[in-house]
Design a protein around this motif. Structure first.
Motif, PDB file in Angstrom:
ATOM      1  N   GLU A  92      -1.236  11.740  -7.230  1.00 27.10           N
ATOM      2  CA  GLU A  92      -0.410  12.832  -6.728  1.00 27.10           C
ATOM      3  C   GLU A  92      -0.289  13.938  -7.782  1.00 27.10           C
ATOM      4  O   GLU A  92      -0.455  15.121  -7.476  1.00 27.10           O
ATOM      5  CB  GLU A  92       0.981  12.320  -6.358  1.00 27.10           C
ATOM      6  N   LYS A  93      -0.038  13.555  -9.018  1.00 29.39           N
ATOM      7  CA  LYS A  93       0.077  14.546 -10.091  1.00 29.39           C
ATOM      8  C   LYS A  93      -1.234  15.295 -10.290  1.00 29.39           C
ATOM      9  O   LYS A  93      -1.239  16.498 -10.520  1.00 29.39           O
ATOM     10  CB  LYS A  93       0.511  13.869 -11.392  1.00 29.39           C
ATOM     11  N   ILE A 137      -4.145  16.691   6.318  1.00 30.55           N
ATOM     12  CA  ILE A 137      -5.568  17.017   6.208  1.00 30.55           C
ATOM     13  C   ILE A 137      -6.311  16.014   5.329  1.00 30.55           C
ATOM     14  O   ILE A 137      -7.541  15.975   5.334  1.00 30.55           O
ATOM     15  CB  ILE A 137      -5.794  18.445   5.674  1.00 30.55           C
ATOM     16  N   HIS A 138      -5.562  15.205   4.568  1.00 30.92           N
ATOM     17  CA  HIS A 138      -6.196  14.201   3.708  1.00 30.92           C
ATOM     18  C   HIS A 138      -5.163  13.155   3.323  1.00 30.92           C
ATOM     19  O   HIS A 138      -3.995  13.483   3.090  1.00 30.92           O
ATOM     20  CB  HIS A 138      -6.742  14.879   2.444  1.00 30.92           C
ATOM     21  N   HIS A 139      -5.585  11.900   3.279  1.00 30.84           N
ATOM     22  CA  HIS A 139      -4.725  10.850   2.741  1.00 30.84           C
ATOM     23  C   HIS A 139      -5.569   9.759   2.096  1.00 30.84           C
ATOM     24  O   HIS A 139      -6.728   9.573   2.461  1.00 30.84           O
ATOM     25  CB  HIS A 139      -3.792  10.270   3.810  1.00 30.84           C
ATOM     26  N   MET A 191       0.836  -1.186   0.000  1.00 29.01           N
ATOM     27  CA  MET A 191       0.000   0.000   0.000  1.00 29.01           C
ATOM     28  C   MET A 191       0.881   1.250   0.000  1.00 29.01           C
ATOM     29  O   MET A 191       1.852   1.319   0.736  1.00 29.01           O
ATOM     30  CB  MET A 191      -0.797  -0.020   1.293  1.00 29.01           C
ATOM     31  N   ILE A 192       0.528   2.174  -0.813  1.00 27.71           N
ATOM     32  CA  ILE A 192       1.241   3.457  -0.841  1.00 27.71           C
ATOM     33  C   ILE A 192       0.218   4.573  -0.650  1.00 27.71           C
ATOM     34  O   ILE A 192      -0.901   4.489  -1.147  1.00 27.71           O
ATOM     35  CB  ILE A 192       2.065   3.637  -2.136  1.00 27.71           C
ATOM     36  N   PHE A 193       0.595   5.570   0.111  1.00 30.43           N
ATOM     37  CA  PHE A 193      -0.319   6.651   0.461  1.00 30.43           C
ATOM     38  C   PHE A 193       0.004   7.929  -0.313  1.00 30.43           C
ATOM     39  O   PHE A 193       1.164   8.267  -0.497  1.00 30.43           O
ATOM     40  CB  PHE A 193      -0.225   6.976   1.957  1.00 30.43           C
ATOM     41  N   VAL A 194      -1.046   8.614  -0.729  1.00 32.95           N
ATOM     42  CA  VAL A 194      -0.938   9.973  -1.257  1.00 32.95           C
ATOM     43  C   VAL A 194      -1.536  10.853  -0.172  1.00 32.95           C
ATOM     44  O   VAL A 194      -2.595  10.538   0.373  1.00 32.95           O
ATOM     45  CB  VAL A 194      -1.714  10.130  -2.581  1.00 32.95           C
ATOM     46  N   TYR A 195      -0.846  11.932   0.171  1.00 34.91           N
ATOM     47  CA  TYR A 195      -1.295  12.748   1.294  1.00 34.91           C
ATOM     48  C   TYR A 195      -1.228  14.234   0.955  1.00 34.91           C
ATOM     49  O   TYR A 195      -0.496  14.652   0.072  1.00 34.91           O
ATOM     50  CB  TYR A 195      -0.468  12.442   2.542  1.00 34.91           C
ATOM     51  N   VAL A 227       1.595  18.286  -1.315  1.00 41.67           N
ATOM     52  CA  VAL A 227       1.081  16.982  -1.746  1.00 41.67           C
ATOM     53  C   VAL A 227       2.264  16.051  -1.959  1.00 41.67           C
ATOM     54  O   VAL A 227       3.253  16.426  -2.596  1.00 41.67           O
ATOM     55  CB  VAL A 227       0.273  17.101  -3.056  1.00 41.67           C
ATOM     56  N   GLY A 228       2.166  14.842  -1.424  1.00 45.07           N
ATOM     57  CA  GLY A 228       3.240  13.879  -1.587  1.00 45.07           C
ATOM     58  C   GLY A 228       2.731  12.456  -1.512  1.00 45.07           C
ATOM     59  O   GLY A 228       1.532  12.225  -1.373  1.00 45.07           O
ATOM     60  N   MET A 229       3.647  11.510  -1.602  1.00 46.41           N
ATOM     61  CA  MET A 229       3.280  10.099  -1.464  1.00 46.41           C
ATOM     62  C   MET A 229       4.368   9.366  -0.697  1.00 46.41           C
ATOM     63  O   MET A 229       5.534   9.772  -0.707  1.00 46.41           O
ATOM     64  CB  MET A 229       3.028   9.458  -2.816  1.00 46.41           C
ATOM     65  N   THR A 230       3.957   8.308   0.011  1.00 51.65           N
ATOM     66  CA  THR A 230       4.880   7.577   0.866  1.00 51.65           C
ATOM     67  C   THR A 230       4.324   6.195   1.187  1.00 51.65           C
ATOM     68  O   THR A 230       3.125   5.953   1.063  1.00 51.65           O
ATOM     69  CB  THR A 230       5.130   8.349   2.180  1.00 51.65           C
ATOM     70  N   TYR A 231       5.198   5.314   1.645  1.00 52.75           N
ATOM     71  CA  TYR A 231       4.768   4.007   2.136  1.00 52.75           C
ATOM     72  C   TYR A 231       4.462   4.053   3.628  1.00 52.75           C
ATOM     73  O   TYR A 231       3.723   3.225   4.135  1.00 52.75           O
ATOM     74  CB  TYR A 231       5.856   2.950   1.874  1.00 52.75           C
ATOM     75  N   ASN A 232       5.060   4.995   4.344  1.00 51.63           N
ATOM     76  CA  ASN A 232       4.878   5.097   5.796  1.00 51.63           C
ATOM     77  C   ASN A 232       4.443   6.519   6.143  1.00 51.63           C
ATOM     78  O   ASN A 232       5.273   7.426   6.245  1.00 51.63           O
ATOM     79  CB  ASN A 232       6.191   4.731   6.497  1.00 51.63           C
ATOM     80  N   LEU A 233       3.173   6.699   6.362  1.00 48.95           N
ATOM     81  CA  LEU A 233       2.599   8.025   6.560  1.00 48.95           C
ATOM     82  C   LEU A 233       3.100   8.698   7.845  1.00 48.95           C
ATOM     83  O   LEU A 233       3.479   9.866   7.826  1.00 48.95           O
ATOM     84  CB  LEU A 233       1.068   7.895   6.587  1.00 48.95           C
ATOM     85  N   GLU A 234       3.124   7.974   8.943  1.00 50.76           N
ATOM     86  CA  GLU A 234       3.562   8.565  10.216  1.00 50.76           C
ATOM     87  C   GLU A 234       5.018   8.997  10.167  1.00 50.76           C
ATOM     88  O   GLU A 234       5.375  10.081  10.634  1.00 50.76           O
ATOM     89  CB  GLU A 234       3.343   7.571  11.364  1.00 50.76           C
TER      90      GLU A 234
END
Length: 80
Positions: free
Chosen positions: A62-63, A47-49, A1-5, A17-24
């Protein structure tokens, strides 16, 4: 799972705006000044993920969120 935040700096009224595997862990990096592009605008708050099954789909989202249409989406759906 990968997160866009989406991060928000209330003090500077800025978004990131970015993306990551580990949100915390990534939020911690932003708030400790380890990310050059966000360092001047501390502190940040998520504020959003969203989660995506693979990097390709996450990168597309993300784009989009970084585009003018994505900024309109943020304004209409997040009220910001």
């Amino acid at each position: 799972m990968i997160f866009v935040y989406i991060l928000y700096s209330k003090e500077f009224d800025r978004f990131y705006v970015g993306m990551t595997y580990n949100l915390e862990n990534r939020l911690s990096q932003h708030n400790t000044g380890q990310v050059k592009s966000t360092k001047p605008f501390l502190p940040w708050k998520i504020i959003h993920h969203e989660s995506h099954p693979n990097r390709l789909e996450a990168r597309k989202r993300e784009k989009y969120l970084k585009s003018s249409a994505g900024r309109r989406w943020r304004k209409n759906n997040l009220g910001m």
